[in-house]
Scaffold this active site. Structure first.
Site, PDB file in Angstrom:
ATOM      1  N   ARG A  71       0.989  -1.248   0.107  1.00  0.00           N
ATOM      2  CA  ARG A  71       0.104   0.128   0.012  1.00  0.00           C
ATOM      3  C   ARG A  71       0.612   1.379   0.090  1.00  0.00           C
ATOM      4  NH1 ARG A  71      -1.769   0.828   4.214  1.00  0.00           N
ATOM      5  NH2 ARG A  71      -1.111  -1.211   5.579  1.00  0.00           N
ATOM      6  N   TYR A 199      -1.249  -3.673  -7.149  1.00  0.00           N
ATOM      7  CA  TYR A 199      -1.118  -4.461  -5.714  1.00  0.00           C
ATOM      8  C   TYR A 199      -2.526  -4.401  -4.883  1.00  0.00           C
ATOM      9  CZ  TYR A 199      -0.468  -5.278  -0.871  1.00  0.00           C
ATOM     10  OH  TYR A 199      -0.445  -5.730   0.426  1.00  0.00           O
ATOM     11  N   LYS A 208      -9.865  -2.146   1.515  1.00  0.00           N
ATOM     12  CA  LYS A 208      -9.456  -0.938   2.710  1.00  0.00           C
ATOM     13  C   LYS A 208     -10.167   0.178   2.022  1.00  0.00           C
ATOM     14  CE  LYS A 208      -6.132  -3.455   4.860  1.00  0.00           C
ATOM     15  NZ  LYS A 208      -6.462  -3.905   6.037  1.00  0.00           N
ATOM     16  N   HIS A 228     -10.553  -1.979  11.935  1.00  0.00           N
ATOM     17  CA  HIS A 228      -9.513  -2.743  11.142  1.00  0.00           C
ATOM     18  C   HIS A 228      -9.374  -3.838  12.356  1.00  0.00           C
ATOM     19  CE1 HIS A 228      -5.170  -3.003   9.586  1.00  0.00           C
ATOM     20  NE2 HIS A 228      -5.972  -3.768   8.908  1.00  0.00           N
ATOM     21  N   SER A 250      -1.455  -3.563  10.325  1.00  0.00           N
ATOM     22  CA  SER A 250      -1.079  -4.442   9.236  1.00  0.00           C
ATOM     23  C   SER A 250       0.044  -5.453   9.630  1.00  0.00           C
ATOM     24  CB  SER A 250      -0.528  -3.548   7.974  1.00  0.00           C
ATOM     25  OG  SER A 250      -1.883  -2.814   7.877  1.00  0.00           O
ATOM     26  N   CYS A 252       0.693  -7.594  11.841  1.00  0.00           N
ATOM     27  CA  CYS A 252       0.907  -7.882  13.113  1.00  0.00           C
ATOM     28  C   CYS A 252       0.466  -9.274  13.414  1.00  0.00           C
ATOM     29  CB  CYS A 252       0.671  -6.534  13.853  1.00  0.00           C
ATOM     30  SG  CYS A 252       1.605  -5.265  13.881  1.00  0.00           S
ATOM     31  N   ARG A 371       1.519 -12.379  -0.525  1.00  0.00           N
ATOM     32  CA  ARG A 371       0.193 -12.512  -0.101  1.00  0.00           C
ATOM     33  C   ARG A 371      -0.500 -13.807  -0.545  1.00  0.00           C
ATOM     34  NH1 ARG A 371      -2.026  -8.419   3.575  1.00  0.00           N
ATOM     35  NH2 ARG A 371      -0.384  -6.909   3.533  1.00  0.00           N
TER      36      ARG A 371
HETATM   37  C1  OXD Z   1      -3.194  -4.381   5.511  1.00  0.00           C
HETATM   38  C2  OXD Z   1      -3.894  -5.545   4.697  1.00  0.00           C
HETATM   39  O1  OXD Z   1      -2.390  -3.983   4.916  1.00  0.00           O
HETATM   40  O2  OXD Z   1      -4.894  -6.240   5.631  1.00  0.00           O
HETATM   41  O3  OXD Z   1      -3.476  -4.086   6.633  1.00  0.00           O
HETATM   42  O4  OXD Z   1      -3.588  -5.981   3.812  1.00  0.00           O
HETATM   43 MN    MN Z   2      -5.258  -4.973   7.484  1.00  0.00          MN
END
Ligand code: OXD
Ligand code: MN
Length: 586
Positions: A71, A199, A208, A228, A250, A252, A371
């Site tokens: 992102r 992406y 998002k 989130h 993100s 984590c 991913r």
């Molecule tokens: C993020 C995702 O970047 O969930 O938070 O992809």
């Molecule tokens: Mn996320």
């Protein structure tokens, strides 16, 4: 042929097509037949690589451009009419200027390409809480990924009827020029525009862009919340299921926590964990006065590296069919690999950039933000309530970040207002999910810093106001799995062992257990966290739960600086909570 007579949709698609000038418009109907034809087209150009059908049935590999792997927060805009409505943590430009600039970038951008019209629903189609979107895109990767991540199909048009109430999303790859990449939201116009990226986080506009940025804006107007957060349920041996939602920045470990497998001693007793969602929760007040959560998504867009049989067997199983992998290693037997999957990096494989890769070269084979895009229904522990339009009742809200020191393993806020304060002062070390430096501590309130579609000060006000409207409030907690010792090693084992902390959290919610009061809130009594077969000693736990006043005083200074950005948008209640914390630390 258009699949709808909705004049708002038809007019908008026409207008966008006149601007972007595709060779053809394809109306996506969500059928497997059409999707298969679309995938075949992508295979013929190399946009999708079909993987080993025996080992990974229905799975594909996709590579994004090398400059387009995360992102782009510095190129993400919230274009409300007034700058103060976007606030100090969002990029902003006057909508008129932004539309004009984007028009130039989009003009002719789809020449020689097809424009796909994707009708999708966030939430169960036809349910009172579902919201609909249409994404126009020139990327097949987007079409097939949206078909996993959301509910795509003709039935969305039926549910929409002739209403204008849908979110418009326009995505064009253009020439993937990073200098001209923009992810732009016009919350007041229900519109999202994304250009020059491929992406996922920038282009799967249901995720998002819609389900967090636009939805958070809508939630404030309509008395609900878009967060989130993962959602999970813990079933006890008596068959009672208690639910919590948890916000972490993100990369984590939200997906890992959402699909947690309890330690053996818990499994033997009959405990189970059910995953409702791993990234986004829409929260509403139910008729019974509790807060209810739905996961508006239909799949998982998870970080691949680090996902293993040990860290998250459920996620691994989820990716065994019908999955799209992005920017991972492509092995000689036509399967996939990433760092942390196992200790045997494959020989003769191709790295995420599409080059031959030597595992001994010291270079990573998979991109750190590579991913998997996998259907939720594949997940072995997907909750039976996943498709329940009402969602699940939330007992606890958990915040957390990646903090090497300050934050203890777990603490509970004193009440809702203090809990909102705890969420607002969240901080975490940055990860590869966004471009920029990794490992730098930054304030990330409620893990929403990159995802709040309006002024964060107003967002906190909304949280405080919701506290007055929800008759049966969930309790609010903070966790930190990431404390390290002096050598930088994680002290808490994490993963499945986090169950022990969740058990304490839920017991607190039902007034089944006591706690110790500290300057920052309630922490567990050392004897109240079950350490049986955990390998963690009571001394270590005591250390994990300790509150270092000096470190917290430093944090208070950091929070003060951060809060100052919000001027008079900072709710008074939060300023008071900060003063109270400072006082408690004296
Ligand atoms: C993020 C995702 O970047 O969930 O938070 O992809
Ligand atoms: Mn996320």
């Amino acid at each position: 042929m258009a699949l709808t007579n909705n004049k708002y949709v038809l007019e908008w698609v026409k207008e966008m097509a006149e601007m972007t000038q595709p060779d053809e418009i394809v109306w996506v109907d969500g059928s497997e037949e059409q999707l298969e034809a679309i995938r075949r087209e992508a295979m013929s150009t190399g946009e999708l690589i079909k993987l080993n059908e025996e080992k990974l049935p229905g799975c594909y590999l996709h590579r994004s451009a090398i400059n387009d792997v995360a992102r782009v927060e510095d190129r993400t805009f919230i274009c409300s009419h007034r700058q103060e409505d976007a606030g100090p943590t969002n990029n902003w430009k006057d909508p008129k200027e932004m539309y004009a600039m984007l028009k130039e970038l989009y003009t002719g951008a789809m020449k020689g390409r097809k424009m796909y019209v994707i009708p999708y629903s966030m939430g169960v189609v036809g349910s009172p809480f579902a919201k609909y979107g249409i994404e126009l895109t020139d990327s097949i990767y987007v079409v097939v990924s949206m078909a996993i991540m959301t509910r795509v199909g003709k039935e969305v048009y039926d549910a929409l009827g002739d209403s204008p109430d849908y979110i418009k999303g326009l995505h064009a790859k253009a020439d993937l020029d990073a200098e001209k990449r923009y992810i732009v939201h016009f919350p007041e116009d229900n519109t999202i525009m994304s250009v020059n990226s491929g992406y996922g986080g920038n282009v799967l506009l249901g995720k998002k862009c819609f389900a967090l940025r636009i939805a958070s804006y809508l939630g404030r107007k309509q008395d609900w919340m878009a967060e989130h957060m993962l959602i999970l349920g813990i079933e006890n041996p008596q068959g009672e299921i208690r639910y919590l939602s948890a916000a972490f920045p993100s990369a984590c470990g939200k997906t890992n926590l959402a699909m947690l497998i309890p330690p053996e001693i818990y499994r033997n007793k009959g405990y189970k964990v059910w995953c409702v969602g791993d990234d986004i929760a829409w929260l509403r007040i139910g008729e019974d006065g509790r807060l209810w959560a739905v996961n508006p998504e239909n799949g998982f867009f998870g970080v691949a590296p680090g996902t293993s049989e040990k860290s998250n067997p459920n996620a691994l199983e989820t990716t065994k069919s019908g999955t799209i992998f992005t920017n991972v290693v492509h092995t000689a037997d036509n399967t996939v690999w990433w760092e942390g999957l196992d200790k045997n990096p494959p020989k003769g494989a191709i790295n995420w950039k599409g080059e031959p890769w030597d595992p001994n070269s010291g270079e990573k084979g998979a991109h750190p933000n590579s991913r998997f895009t996998a259907p939720a229904k594949n997940c072995p522990c997907i909750s039976p309530e996943f498709d329940n339009p009402k969602g699940v009742p939330i007992s606890a809200i958990v915040f957390g970040g990646r903090r090497a020191k300050t934050a203890p393993l777990v603490y509970q806020s004193r009440d809702w207002q203090h809990g909102v304060f705890v969420g607002s002062i969240m901080a975490s070390e940055t990860t590869a999910a966004a471009t920029g430096a990794v490992g730098v501590v930054r304030r990330d309130p409620m893990a929403m810093l990159p995802f709040c579609g309006y002024n964060m000060g107003d967002y906190w006000r909304h949280w405080l106001d919701m506290g007055k409207k929800i008759p049966k409030l969930p309790k609010i907690f903070n966790v930190n799995w990431f404390r390290t010792d002096d050598e930088g090693n994680f002290i808490w084992p994490g993963f499945g062992e986090n169950m022990r902390v969740l058990e304490w959290i839920l017991a607190r919610c039902f007034d089944e257990i006591g706690a110790d009061e500290t300057p920052i809130g309630y922490v567990p009594k050392v004897d109240d966290i079950n350490l049986e077969e955990s390998g963690v000693s009571k001394e270590t736990l005591a250390d994990l739960l300790s509150v270092d006043k000096e470190l917290w005083k430093e944090d208070v200074r950091g929070v003060r600086e951060f809060y100052a950005k919000f001027g008079d948008k900072l709710p008074n209640e939060l300023a008071q909570e900060l003063d109270k914390l400072e006082n408690n630390l004296k």
